[in-house]
Design a protein around this motif. Structure first.
Motif, PDB file in Angstrom:
ATOM      1  N   GLY B 514       0.775  -1.234   0.000  1.00  0.00           N
ATOM      2  CA  GLY B 514       0.000   0.000   0.000  1.00  0.00           C
ATOM      3  C   GLY B 514       0.807   1.286   0.000  1.00  0.00           C
ATOM      4  N   PHE B 515       2.119   1.221  -0.344  1.00  0.00           N
ATOM      5  CA  PHE B 515       2.921   2.446  -0.391  1.00  0.00           C
ATOM      6  C   PHE B 515       2.805   3.080  -1.776  1.00  0.00           C
ATOM      7  CE2 PHE B 515       6.408   1.727   3.069  1.00  0.00           C
ATOM      8  CZ  PHE B 515       5.431   1.365   3.972  1.00  0.00           C
ATOM      9  N   ASN B 516       2.591   4.393  -1.833  1.00  0.00           N
ATOM     10  CA  ASN B 516       2.637   5.074  -3.118  1.00  0.00           C
ATOM     11  C   ASN B 516       4.071   5.526  -3.383  1.00  0.00           C
ATOM     12  OD1 ASN B 516       3.068   7.369  -1.569  1.00  0.00           O
ATOM     13  ND2 ASN B 516       0.902   7.915  -1.571  1.00  0.00           N
ATOM     14  N   TRP B 517       4.304   6.077  -4.563  1.00  0.00           N
ATOM     15  CA  TRP B 517       5.703   6.388  -4.893  1.00  0.00           C
ATOM     16  C   TRP B 517       6.282   7.497  -4.030  1.00  0.00           C
ATOM     17  CZ3 TRP B 517       7.252  11.141  -6.357  1.00  0.00           C
ATOM     18  CH2 TRP B 517       6.301  11.994  -6.936  1.00  0.00           C
ATOM     19  N   TRP B 561      -3.615   9.596   1.669  1.00  0.00           N
ATOM     20  CA  TRP B 561      -3.439   8.188   1.966  1.00  0.00           C
ATOM     21  C   TRP B 561      -4.736   7.612   2.517  1.00  0.00           C
ATOM     22  CZ3 TRP B 561       1.684   7.800   5.300  1.00  0.00           C
ATOM     23  CH2 TRP B 561       2.741   8.361   4.576  1.00  0.00           C
ATOM     24  N   SER B 562      -4.910   6.306   2.278  1.00  0.00           N
ATOM     25  CA  SER B 562      -6.015   5.637   2.950  1.00  0.00           C
ATOM     26  C   SER B 562      -5.544   5.283   4.351  1.00  0.00           C
ATOM     27  CB  SER B 562      -6.397   4.366   2.194  1.00  0.00           C
ATOM     28  OG  SER B 562      -5.331   3.443   2.276  1.00  0.00           O
ATOM     29  N   ALA B 620      -9.167  -5.447   4.067  1.00  0.00           N
ATOM     30  CA  ALA B 620     -10.260  -6.388   4.260  1.00  0.00           C
ATOM     31  C   ALA B 620     -11.316  -5.815   5.197  1.00  0.00           C
ATOM     32  CB  ALA B 620      -9.723  -7.707   4.806  1.00  0.00           C
ATOM     33  N   LEU B 621     -10.896  -4.987   6.132  1.00  0.00           N
ATOM     34  CA  LEU B 621     -11.824  -4.372   7.072  1.00  0.00           C
ATOM     35  C   LEU B 621     -12.525  -3.163   6.452  1.00  0.00           C
ATOM     36  CD1 LEU B 621      -9.736  -4.540  10.369  1.00  0.00           C
ATOM     37  CD2 LEU B 621     -11.863  -5.768   9.875  1.00  0.00           C
ATOM     38  N   GLY B 622     -12.177  -2.865   5.186  1.00  0.00           N
ATOM     39  CA  GLY B 622     -12.829  -1.761   4.497  1.00  0.00           C
ATOM     40  C   GLY B 622     -12.168  -0.419   4.742  1.00  0.00           C
ATOM     41  N   TRP B 623     -10.913  -0.426   5.211  1.00  0.00           N
ATOM     42  CA  TRP B 623     -10.219   0.845   5.456  1.00  0.00           C
ATOM     43  C   TRP B 623      -9.308   1.238   4.289  1.00  0.00           C
ATOM     44  CZ3 TRP B 623      -8.358  -0.841  10.992  1.00  0.00           C
ATOM     45  CH2 TRP B 623      -9.482  -0.916  11.832  1.00  0.00           C
ATOM     46  N   GLY B 624      -9.423   0.462   3.195  1.00  0.00           N
ATOM     47  CA  GLY B 624      -8.544   0.715   2.053  1.00  0.00           C
ATOM     48  C   GLY B 624      -8.977   1.968   1.336  1.00  0.00           C
TER      49      GLY B 624
END
Ligand SMILES: Nc1nc2c(ncn2[C@@H]2O[C@H](COP(=O)(O)OP(=O)(O)O)[C@@H](O)[C@H]2O)c(=O)[nH]1
Ligand SMILES: [Mg+2]
Lengths: 105, 624
Positions: B514-517, B561-562, B620-624
């Motif tokens: 989940g890291f962006n550039w 960020w999420s 999975a918990l919907g925090w994405g």
């Protein structure tokens, strides 16, 4: 309570009448070291004879006076000992090879 | 011309630990000393010089304490080899000075018998003679001298008493032309050790009368300090004070250093014309040195406590109390202090691991030390927690943000214990070395020796910072500066640099966690020091002065960020292998690129794994 080692009981019938392993002594116990003898080599990371020599070099020799001063909180380990006129800390497993005769109180 | 003029006579100080060898070394040589490492091992080599009253120049070697020449640890091996003249690049000493604690002669007498077998001319320094006299201990010096066949001098190293007599005896011994006799030393067998003990015992009975007023203070203090419950309570209290001190006392001087370097950077910035040279000096060099030196106050406060407790005789007690607790994870009781220091910074922690005499235990301690949450992670934690974790109560006196912070610390400690356990199983195959440790008598630390020791630690830290950390900092600066941005650049400059390129190139590797550039790019300057990542995030998100303006950066991150990404970044930083300074010190202390590699690899792997699990769970918990 720290149970007496099964071997310790067997041994009392032999040449160590009235002796226990230092590893089974309780705080306040005092007495004399009767024998330092390496006889079991389970996982010390050094061989038995090396352990025996290290104990000897630290002053655990036959005839030395000792008193068990303190023990750790967990499993009563390690133990702090007054050995003649110095103090030494060691783990009970490393004290198994030291046979001592406790003073009668 | 005599040989003595051509080269100084070599004198080696040998004795049990805690007999005052270092104090004697300092009294003899004053400031004419030099600390280095022995070739190939991480044992400190302390050498000093002095000129005797008779004009002879002596070179004095302070050797690690030992109970026997039969070495059991790398330190003791150095002592043995130095005495035997087997050390690469060193000749055998011309005179051995055996240093003994006059109040505790039993074990050292046996060591002296071993030293006699080596055959070098020897002088016995009966140190701590002030304490012996206070206790009313009577030693028949004449008789002992005759039996041992070597001159005896009584000394009080901390008050510089007996120093001239000692050098005079050494001088006389050399001048008399006594030659070394044949070396008949061999590793004693158990039987020979027993015989030597009996001999030592005989000497004690014959020449030493037990003290009239034996030391009772140690027994009284130990009744509390070694007590299974009270002792642990005192230890925890001490730790609390130590931590408070590290963060409060070190705060103002650290701020001062930071402000000073900012000022210096700004001033240089004005003096120099715009351009690369200015960037390099102001942002690369000055900022780089500053970001390492801000840790100096913390390190000094920590070492002040460590040195005081060590000199007082308490450290062995702390090791005793903590041995079982740490031993469950396969760590030595003495690992406690290095690990504790690592909460401030892993560098002093890893340096303090020298107190552990077994190589395996020392290595395990060094490898897990960086898992303790160091203070450089705090700015990162604060930023991310502030941005993503709501500031709300979850119970009486419990705040969610505080709880997360605590969780991060706890995870660090737990993983250190687990990793230590695994290291023991994999590398050492479960072998546990015997744990035998003398509990020295308590002593009032001497202000002078504490100050001297502290100064030495500061010097070592600064010279290391200069030689290892600084070049790495410069490298990181080069990576994040070159090549410069094109004229019509829209993105921040770092985006066009090597760091930016690397960040973009390896970003796919970080996508699963989940890291962006931008985050990946920020990790690269963060390699210089962990907290630099905050400033770097500020740069890539073009928020000016991110450290002072954490609120703005936090808000920006919360937009971009999420929650899953934020948590993943936190998880990464629990392990955060990217600290060049730590890796540099590990290389120094282990003297091995392989171990440094093992550490970098396992920490990166753990960081990745932890982030992966955190990110996937959060998504999975919907925090994405
Ligand atoms: N009272 C007294 N204390 C001493 C003397 N020599 C050393 N000490 C203290 O003993 C402790 C151990 O000394 P140190 O030099 O570190 O011992 P080393 O381990 O042999 O190098 C320190 O706290 C010293 O300040 C002495 O002659 N008299
Ligand atoms: Mg020393």
């Amino acid at each position: 309570m720290h149970d007496m080692h099964p071997e310790a009981r067997a041994e009392t019938q032999g040449d160590h009448v009235g002796c226990i392993r230092l590893s089974t002594a309780q705080p306040g116990a005092r007495g004399e070291i009767v024998e330092v003898r390496a006889d079991h080599a389970d996982g010390h990371g050094v061989d038995v004879h090396e352990l025996e020599r290290r104990l000897l070099e630290f002053g655990f020799v036959e005839g030395a006076r000792f008193e068990l001063l303190h023990q750790g909180l967990i499993f009563a380990d390690p133990i702090a000992i007054r050995l003649d006129d110095m103090r030494v800390a060691l783990r009970r497993r490393d004290a198994e090879d030291i046979w001592v005769r406790l003073d009668v109180r | 011309m005599s040989e003595a003029v051509l080269r100084p006579a070599r004198v080696a100080l040998v004795g049990n630990p805690n007999t005052g060898k270092t104090a004697l070394f300092n009294a003899l040589t004053g400031s004419r000393q030099k600390v280095a490492n022995y070739a190939g091992v991480t044992v400190e080599r302390k050498e000093g010089h002095l000129t005797t009253a008779a004009g002879r120049s002596l070179s004095i070697l302070d050797l690690p304490g030992t109970y026997s020449l039969r070495a059991r640890s790398p330190d003791e091996a150095v002592t043995r080899d130095a005495v035997l003249g087997k050390l690469a690049g060193e000749e055998a000493p011309d005179v051995v000075v055996a240093v003994a604690d006059a109040t505790n002669l039993r074990l050292v007498l046996r060591l002296i018998l071993e030293l006699k077998a080596v055959g070098r001319p020897m002088v016995l320094a009966l140190n701590m003679y002030d304490i012996a006299q206070r206790q009313g201990l009577r030693i028949d010096l004449e008789g002992l001298q005759r039996e041992l066949g070597c001159p005896i001098v009584t000394t009080v190293a901390t008050r510089k008493r007996g120093i001239d007599e000692l050098t005079a005896q050494v001088d006389a011994l050399i001048a008399s032309g006594v030659l070394a006799t044949d070396n008949v030393w061999h590793e004693p067998s158990a039987g020979e050790i027993r015989t030597a003990h009996r001999e030592a015992q005989r000497l004690l009975r014959a020449y030493v009368r037990p003290p009239e007023r034996p030391d009772t203070l140690t027994a009284k203090l130990d009744a509390v300090l070694l007590h299974p419950v009270a002792g642990l309570a005192v230890l925890l209290g001490l730790l609390f004070v130590m931590f408070q001190a590290v963060f409060t006392w070190a705060g103002p001087p650290a701020d001062l250093i930071e402000a000073g370097f900012a000022l210096l950077g700004g001033w240089v910035g004005q003096m120099l014309p715009d351009g690369l040279l200015k960037d390099f000096i102001a942002d690369g060099l000055i900022a780089g040195v500053g970001s390492v030196l801000v840790f100096l106050p913390q390190i000094l406060v920590l070492f002040l406590f460590i040195i005081l407790l060590e000199d007082f005789g308490y450290m062995a007690r702390a090791a005793f109390l903590m041995d079982k607790i740490m031993g469950g994870a396969g760590l030595h009781g003495r690992a406690f202090i290095p690990l504790l220091s690592s909460f401030a910074c892993a560098i002093p922690g890893i340096m303090a691991a020298r107190v552990i005499d077994q190589k395996r235990d020392r290595m395990t301690t060094i490898l897990v030390a960086p898992l303790m949450t160091c203070s450089a992670r705090i700015p990162v934690y604060t930023l991310i927690i502030g941005a993503f974790i709501p500031d709300r109560a979850v119970g009486p006196g419990l705040n969610l943000q505080g709880l997360v912070m605590f969780g991060l610390y706890a995870t660090g400690i737990l993983s250190a214990l687990v990793v230590a356990f695994v290291i023991r199983k994999i590398f050492w195959r479960g072998a546990v070395e015997p744990f035998l440790m003398e509990l020295p008598t308590y002593k009032m630390p001497s202000a002078e020796s504490v100050a001297r020791n502290l100064l030495l630690r500061a010097q070592i830290f600064i010279s290391r910072a200069g030689r290892i950390i600084l070049p790495l900092m410069v490298l990181v600066w080069v990576l994040s500066t070159f090549p410069g941005p094109p004229a019509a650049a829209t993105a921040p400059a770092i985006d066009y640099s090597f760091a930016g390129m690397i960040g973009h190139a390896i970003q796919p590797l970080f996508a699963p966690i989940g890291f962006n550039w931008q985050m990946v790019v920020a990790l690269i300057p963060g390699f210089a020091a962990r907290e630099v990542a905050v400033a770097a995030l500020g740069t890539v998100y073009a928020v000016g002065d991110a450290e002072a303006n954490a609120g703005a950066l936090g808000a920006r991150l919360a937009e971009q960020w999420s929650l899953a990404t934020g948590l993943s970044f936190l998880a990464w930083y629990i392990f955060a292998p990217q600290c060049a300074a730590t890796l540099g010190v590990v290389k120094r202390e282990t003297n091995s690129w392989a171990w440094t590699g093992v550490m970098l690899f396992y920490m990166t792997a753990l960081a990745y794994l932890a982030s992966l699990v955190t990110y996937r769970t959060a998504v999975a918990l919907g925090w994405g």
